[in-house]
Design an enzyme around this catalytic site. Structure first.
Site, PDB file in Angstrom:
ATOM      1  N   GLU A  80     -13.260 -55.646 -46.316  1.00  0.00           N
ATOM      2  CA  GLU A  80     -13.284 -54.926 -45.048  1.00  0.00           C
ATOM      3  C   GLU A  80     -13.271 -53.422 -45.266  1.00  0.00           C
ATOM      4  OE1 GLU A  80     -13.882 -56.436 -42.375  1.00  0.00           O
ATOM      5  OE2 GLU A  80     -13.455 -58.519 -42.976  1.00  0.00           O
ATOM      6  N   CYS A 143      -5.428 -59.768 -38.760  1.00  0.00           N
ATOM      7  CA  CYS A 143      -5.992 -59.189 -39.985  1.00  0.00           C
ATOM      8  C   CYS A 143      -6.253 -57.697 -39.790  1.00  0.00           C
ATOM      9  CB  CYS A 143      -7.264 -59.926 -40.378  1.00  0.00           C
ATOM     10  SG  CYS A 143      -6.973 -61.635 -40.903  1.00  0.00           S
ATOM     11  N   HIS A 167     -10.978 -60.566 -46.811  1.00  0.00           N
ATOM     12  CA  HIS A 167     -11.037 -61.892 -46.204  1.00  0.00           C
ATOM     13  C   HIS A 167     -11.562 -62.900 -47.221  1.00  0.00           C
ATOM     14  CE1 HIS A 167     -10.842 -60.491 -41.841  1.00  0.00           C
ATOM     15  NE2 HIS A 167     -10.030 -61.531 -41.900  1.00  0.00           N
TER      16      HIS A 167
END
Length: 209
Positions: A80, A143, A167
Site C-alpha cells: 500500500e 487496514c 496486504h
C-alpha cells in the site's frame, strides 16, 4: 534496528487470521537476524487498535513498522502506498463500532504516503519470484486506519521512522479449509515477502547515515 510488525486477530468468519501468523514468524526471523523486533496482534476494533499502537510505539520507538492485513480476494502481495484520513466502515468492527464519513484525526492531513520504499519493495518481490503489486487504496476500514495511525505517529513523534502496510492473501492451509478454495500463497512466501520489505527499508535508512 528496532522493528515493529503487526497483524490482526480473528474477524467475522475468520477464526484464524493469516496476518497474525505472518507477523509472528517475521518477528521471529528478525530476532534471529539480530534485530530488536516485536510483533503485536491488533483487534479488528479501531479504538483498541489505536491504543495498542500508541503504547507499543511509545515503548519500542521503532525504526521500522510494518503492518500486515488479510485481503481475501487477492492473489499476490499488495504493497500500500496511501493512507487516507477517513473512516467509512461498511460493517461494524468487532466492538460494534461503525464510523462513517469521519476523519481518523481531525488535526491530521488528508493523506499520508507510506514511508517505506514501496516501489522498490515490489520490484524486489518480483525479482524473488513473489507476485506483487503497488496499491493506491488501503480502503476505509481497519487496514487503512492502522496505516494512517502509524504514519500519523511518525509525523507527530518521529517514531516509527519508516512505516508501511502490506496486504496478503490467505495462506494455503487456511484457504484449503474454506469454501471455494480462495486464492492463496504459501506461508513461507508471505513471510519472505514481508522480510524483503523490511530489508529494503533498512537499506533506505542506512543511506541516511
Amino acid at each position: 534496528m528496532k522493528i515493529l510488525v503487526s497483524g490482526f486477530g480473528p474477524f467475522g468468519e475468520e477464526d484464524t487470521n493469516p496476518s497474525e501468523i505472518v507477523a509472528t514468524r517475521v518477528a521471529e526471523k528478525l530476532r534471529e537476524a539480530g534485530h530488536e523486533a516485536r510483533h503485536v496482534v491488533l483487534p479488528v476494533a479501531y479504538r483498541r487498535a489505536k491504543a495498542i499502537l500508541e503504547q507499543v510505539v511509545g515503548e519500542l520507538r521503532p525504526d521500522i513498522a510494518i503492518a500486515i492485513g488479510l485481503y481475501g480476494g487477492i492473489t499476490h502481495v499488495r504493497v500500500e502506498r496511501v493512507a487516507l484520513n477517513m473512516m467509512d466502515f461498511s460493517i461494524p468492527d468487532v466492538d460494534g463500532e461503525k464510523p462513517q464519513d469521519l476523519p481518523i484525526d481531525p488535526k491530521g492531513p488528508t493523506a499520508y504516503l507510506a514511508s517505506i520504499p514501496t516501489r522498490r519493495v515490489v520490484e524486489r518481490l518480483k525479482e524473488e519470484g513473489i507476485p506483487a503489486s503497488l496499491s493506491y487504496s488501503a480502503g476505509t476500514y481497519l487496514c487503512n486506519y492502522v496505516m494512517y495511525t502509524l504514519l500519523r505517529l511518525s509525523d507527530r513523534t518521529g517514531y516509527p521512522r519508516r512505516a508501511g502496510f502490506i496486504h496478503i492473501p490467505y495462506t494455503i492451509d487456511i484457504a484449503s479449509r474454506k469454501k471455494g478454495l480462495p486464492a492463496s500463497l504459501p506461508l513461507d512466501v508471505l513471510v519472505k515477502g514481508v522480510l524483503i520489505a523490511v530489508e529494503e527499508t533498512i537499506k533506505e535508512i542506512e543511506k541516511e547515515k
